[in-house]
Enzyme design. Structure first.
Site, short mmCIF file in Angstrom:
data_model
loop_
_atom_site.label_atom_id
_atom_site.label_comp_id
_atom_site.label_asym_id
_atom_site.label_seq_id
_atom_site.Cartn_x
_atom_site.Cartn_y
_atom_site.Cartn_z
N LYS A 89 4.52 -32.54 13.94
CA LYS A 89 5.78 -32.48 14.94
C LYS A 89 5.64 -32.85 16.39
CE LYS A 89 8.65 -28.93 16.78
NZ LYS A 89 8.90 -27.54 17.49
N GLY A 150 12.87 -20.50 22.26
CA GLY A 150 12.64 -18.80 22.37
C GLY A 150 13.90 -18.21 23.19
N ALA A 176 14.72 -24.64 17.45
CA ALA A 176 14.47 -23.90 18.75
C ALA A 176 16.01 -23.25 19.12
CB ALA A 176 14.52 -24.73 19.73
N GLY A 177 15.86 -22.04 19.57
CA GLY A 177 17.04 -21.35 20.21
C GLY A 177 17.69 -20.29 19.16
N ASN A 198 10.71 -19.77 14.83
CA ASN A 198 9.61 -18.95 15.10
C ASN A 198 9.84 -17.79 15.63
OD1 ASN A 198 6.47 -20.13 16.58
ND2 ASN A 198 7.06 -18.24 15.54
N THR A 199 10.47 -17.91 17.21
CA THR A 199 10.60 -16.81 17.97
C THR A 199 11.52 -15.50 17.35
OG1 THR A 199 10.15 -18.12 19.92
CG2 THR A 199 11.00 -16.02 20.27
#
Length: 248
Positions: A89, A150, A176-177, A198-199
């Site tokens: 990645k 995040g 992301a986001g 993830n976050t």
């Protein structure tokens, strides 16, 4: 796909990975190497015979750094038994406030890594022209951000992501986001091939429950995309037929 960072404990991470049903887990090569807080023992914490490792170049600010870390990541995957794992990645992020990827550095690094036989999964802004250029140089996917890493803002650039999906001949991974399962489903309903979350899982009050919710949302969104939603109309359309109604 899920990540391994930001969890309150290794146990939370392990249970969340299982609950999510993910097949690929991304690992920050630099943080594992330096035994950064929260990353100690990470390489040994998951069963890599069952999950595909996606080494990432998080923390790299230039193309040169990313290329070097990608090579280290390939060696790390081999040490953990994934001899044929050439995935990376690709993240090139010089911006420390908003963590937005550098399009020029990303393209430069992608060109070199493709030449070296890597399957490159580049993390990018939702830029349709950059996505097409990365596809042309041989990247395995493109990974446009929904909103800053995040942030939990969800998909703030849906129009551009839709253009990328419509024009791409490689899988499109929204990365992301995303903050809620509804946003995960939205991305899949748009036609994305996969998500990287993830976050939203790691920092949830109950990360294991959120991991399962995200996995279910991804499946539901994909099924909805394949099923084909009804067109949006400006007027009502009765569910029941008008024939056979009782009249005086």
């Amino acid at each position: 796909m899920t990540g391994t960072g930001k969890y309150r404990s290794i146990a939370d991470m392990q249970q969340s990975v299982v609950a999510s049903g993910c097949e690929i887990v991304t690992v920050a090569v630099r943080r594992v190497q330096t035994k950064a807080p929260g990353h100690e023992g990470l390489a040994e914490a998951l069963d890599w015979s069952k999950i595909w490792m996606l080494p990432n170049t998080a923390g790299c600010k230039t193309a040169e750094e990313a290329i070097r870390v990608a090579r280290l990541g390939r060696e790390m995957a081999k040490l953990l038994g994934q001899e044929d794992n050439n995935f990376v990645k690709l993240e090139v992020i010089p911006d420390t406030k908003y963590l937005l990827p550098d399009p020029i550095g990303t393209l430069e690094a992608a060109e070199q890594l493709v030449k070296e036989g890597f399957a490159v999964l580049p993390y990018i802004n939702a830029d349709p022209l950059l996505a097409k250029r990365l596809e042309e140089v041989g990247c395995a996917t493109v990974m446009p951000l929904g909103s800053p890493i995040g942030s939990g803002q969800g998909i703030k650039n849906a129009a551009n992501i839709q253009i990328i999906i419509e024009n791409a001949q490689v899988p499109v991974v929204v990365d992301a986001g995303l903050g809620a399962p509804s946003e995960a489903a939205q991305a899949m309903e748009m036609g994305a091939s996969a998500l990287l979350i993830n976050t939203a899982i790691a920092e949830a009050q109950n990360p294991v429950a959120m991991a399962r919710a995200m996995g279910l949302a991804a499946e539901a969104g994909r099924l909805a995309y394949l099923a084909g939603r009804i067109p949006v109309k400006s007027h009502a359309s009765a569910s029941s037929p008008l024939t056979g109604t009782i009249t005086q």
